[in-house]
Design a protein around this motif. Sequence first.
Motif, PDB file in Angstrom:
ATOM      1  N   ASN A  65      34.562  44.666  51.991  1.00 21.53           N
ATOM      2  CA  ASN A  65      33.676  45.391  52.895  1.00 21.53           C
ATOM      3  C   ASN A  65      32.614  44.405  53.386  1.00 21.53           C
ATOM      4  O   ASN A  65      31.961  43.742  52.572  1.00 21.53           O
ATOM      5  CB  ASN A  65      33.010  46.582  52.197  1.00 21.53           C
ATOM      6  N   ASN A  66      32.465  44.276  54.695  1.00 25.23           N
ATOM      7  CA  ASN A  66      31.524  43.329  55.281  1.00 25.23           C
ATOM      8  C   ASN A  66      30.430  44.064  56.052  1.00 25.23           C
ATOM      9  O   ASN A  66      30.729  44.939  56.879  1.00 25.23           O
ATOM     10  CB  ASN A  66      32.244  42.375  56.244  1.00 25.23           C
ATOM     11  N   ASN A 105      36.860  46.584  43.938  1.00 21.99           N
ATOM     12  CA  ASN A 105      37.781  46.642  42.802  1.00 21.99           C
ATOM     13  C   ASN A 105      37.634  47.989  42.122  1.00 21.99           C
ATOM     14  O   ASN A 105      36.528  48.360  41.687  1.00 21.99           O
ATOM     15  CB  ASN A 105      37.487  45.516  41.803  1.00 21.99           C
ATOM     16  N   ASN A 106      38.737  48.723  42.052  1.00 20.50           N
ATOM     17  CA  ASN A 106      38.724  50.052  41.420  1.00 20.50           C
ATOM     18  C   ASN A 106      37.640  50.933  42.040  1.00 20.50           C
ATOM     19  O   ASN A 106      36.870  51.618  41.348  1.00 20.50           O
ATOM     20  CB  ASN A 106      38.504  49.933  39.914  1.00 20.50           C
ATOM     21  N   ASN A 107      37.566  50.879  43.348  1.00 23.73           N
ATOM     22  CA  ASN A 107      36.607  51.673  44.121  1.00 23.73           C
ATOM     23  C   ASN A 107      35.154  51.318  43.837  1.00 23.73           C
ATOM     24  O   ASN A 107      34.242  52.076  44.182  1.00 23.73           O
ATOM     25  CB  ASN A 107      36.817  53.177  43.868  1.00 23.73           C
ATOM     26  N   GLN A 108      34.921  50.156  43.233  1.00 25.17           N
ATOM     27  CA  GLN A 108      33.562  49.680  42.974  1.00 25.17           C
ATOM     28  C   GLN A 108      33.236  48.526  43.914  1.00 25.17           C
ATOM     29  O   GLN A 108      34.028  47.607  44.084  1.00 25.17           O
ATOM     30  CB  GLN A 108      33.425  49.219  41.517  1.00 25.17           C
ATOM     31  N   ARG A 109      32.024  48.590  44.534  1.00 31.25           N
ATOM     32  CA  ARG A 109      31.590  47.537  45.450  1.00 31.25           C
ATOM     33  C   ARG A 109      30.761  46.515  44.683  1.00 31.25           C
ATOM     34  O   ARG A 109      29.748  46.856  44.066  1.00 31.25           O
ATOM     35  CB  ARG A 109      30.756  48.119  46.603  1.00 31.25           C
TER      36      ARG A 109
END
Length: 802
Positions: free
Chosen positions: A416-417, A462-466
């Motif tokens: 995500n940028n 990763n695993n819905n973690q930002r």
Amino acid sequence: MKNFILTHLVGLLSLCAISAQNNIQGSIIDADNSPVSFANVILYQASDSTILKVEASDLDGYFTFNDIPDNSYWLNISYVGLEDYSSPIFELSQDKDWGTIQMSTLDNELAEVVVQRYRPILEVKPDKVVFNVESSVNAAGNDALELLRKAPGVVVDNNDNISLAGKNGVRIFINGKPSPLSGDDLAGYLKNLRSDDIDNVEIIKNPSAKYDAEGNAGIINIIMKKDKRLGANGRINSGFSYSQRWRYNGGISGNYKNKKINIFGSANGGHYEGINIFDLYREQANAIYDQKTNRNFEGEYHNYNAGLDYFINDKQTIGILWDGNFGTHRNNVIGKTLIYDDFSQGVDSILMAETSSVSQNYNINTNINYQLRMEGEKSLNMDLDIGQYMNQSDEDQPNYYMDANEAVTLSENIFNNLSDTRINIGTFKIDYSQPLGKGQMEMGIKSALVKTQNEFEVYDINNNQRNLDEDRSREFYYTENVNAIYANYNIQIKKIGIQSGLRMEQTYSKGELMANIETENDLVTRKYVGFFPSLGLSYQVNEKHGLQLNYSRRLRRPSYQNLNPFEFKLDELVFERGNPFLNPEYSNSITISHVFIQRFNTSLSYSHTQDMMAEIILQEDDKIFNSWRNVAHQNNVNLNISAPITITKWWNVFSNLSGTYQANHTINPVSGARENVDIYIFNGYVQNNFSLPWGMKMEVSGWYSSPNLWGFVRMGQMFSVDAGIQKAFADGKAKLRLGIDDIFYSQRWNGTNQYGESFARAVGRNDSRRIKLNFSYSFGNQNVKSRRRNKGNEAESNRIGE
């Protein structure tokens, strides 16, 4: 620097001279010997066909020009239903009385056609070509970028880059002022400008020293619509178009003027949707990458401007102007890349990528202007400009590597940028003009300060973690100060016109990168001074033939984004990266022109560009990086022929043909070897205009662009044919236009690039075949005239986002 500016300002304002002043008068009658009231009478300078003064004949058909300095001039008189009258060139050294001028009645082969006066689609002048948008049926429903595709000598490539006469580095002006935008942001802004709000487009190949030195390919000046005398008026317009997606727009404008104030404003907006297909085939590092991409985009845009002029007296005017735009843009890009690890083997893996982004932007500019008109053709103009630009983007970029059967996920990289760009621009300039001897002297100073702030955050998902990637997240700050002074002198000596000028610009810049990983690019400062002479000579051989010679030296500075060393990830395998060490490129251009009966123009030009900037492709393992380098010097020879032709009284044709030889002498940034790349380029534009019965007009136009070079990419040919029809009613106040763009769906582009052992081929198209319906209605007094004035920050504005 303050002392430098004050010293020269005092010098500019204290300089004065005496020049003889004369009067010109005459009377106008029609074929029945009746006075022609309110005819347009225009006095042109013979040296460059620029307008010196415009008057209207009175109730008895008389006209007068007062206080005209010694020089060579010619008159043009026009009136609805009468043939234009153009005088021969005359020398003015004392009062001149033209006596009685009789104008002929227009013949009409079509009995049912209502006599109307239209400006020509294109006007060829010694120093520029003017594309009159209002006179073009096919222009309705287009945006400004689409209009430029139709302009003579102008090429817009698949990435919306603009070139003129085979050269990159064009400066875009709006109402005589440089736009603060460039690159994708400039393209986005031009796409949001509707043709219904544009009066004409001026194409200036060799600008004088009065203009900013920025823009080595010349200037394209987009003139927005203005109104004419006292009273109030307004205009509304709306349009719809359809290709594979719908687009619609609407707008309103108004103007009120009396003897003391002028209030004006406009607002327009719309919604757009579209598609773009892009295929990229690459061979590098003993592997093949075959990428297919479909892009769907949509968004909303809004443009506005508002202004107030106060006429202190008949010599002084002060005004304030606000203009800006804002919008939201959404993209969804679906890409599929087949990866072959060995040329002789089958597909090894497949990269599936779907990028979605939302961006918001706004741009607001404020201009405060003061004008003083003094006796004896003396004038003083002062501008203070403040501009702000912001763009924020949120982009999701999932990448999945699949096996050859797309059944098993081998790995995934999800990012995500977030990016935030802010640019602040402030400029102040003074222009002063007065007679000097038998000529006219122009002088001026300008100072501009630009500050940019870029923030870029990268998150790993990763695993819905930002999780913030601190090594790839960066901030970049850039400051630039440009101070300039110029002098320009024009004089007419019998049949010879001379224009000479010199501009000096001092530039200081500082770029600072804030990142966890230190690099040699962390801090870059530059300081340099440039001198930019210009020269123009004209010789009126006789009433039918005129010759011109123009020379100018100009530069092209890097855009603010091209200096930004951030790595922008377009997808898992393709990146963009700026270059803070990028130098400006310098260009010397000379043009010889011949004008026949003030209509037919032939020009031959040569330019040499040093330190040419070009976007190159660098290979690093399985990834490629698009970046900018000073890689070449370029020689460019261009022959241009413009010919307006009247076939019959109801059929007029304008043709523009341009041939270019371009030679790039480069140093390969990969191998370091010297390489020569050259090409012959041909561009053509033809516009047919038909006057039909029942107050209707029809237009059929087309353009062709042969294979050409864009940096190191060899582009293929493109062409397009458009058609449209217009019906005017309600005494010409209402117009309904129906048109179709790119009838044969031929605006498909392709390009190839061979660099070292890497090879790339790209093809693509947009939804360019589009049906358009446009309606406009003008109300109120249509002779209200608002004051047209320029701002001072166009040069700096043009470089945003390039």
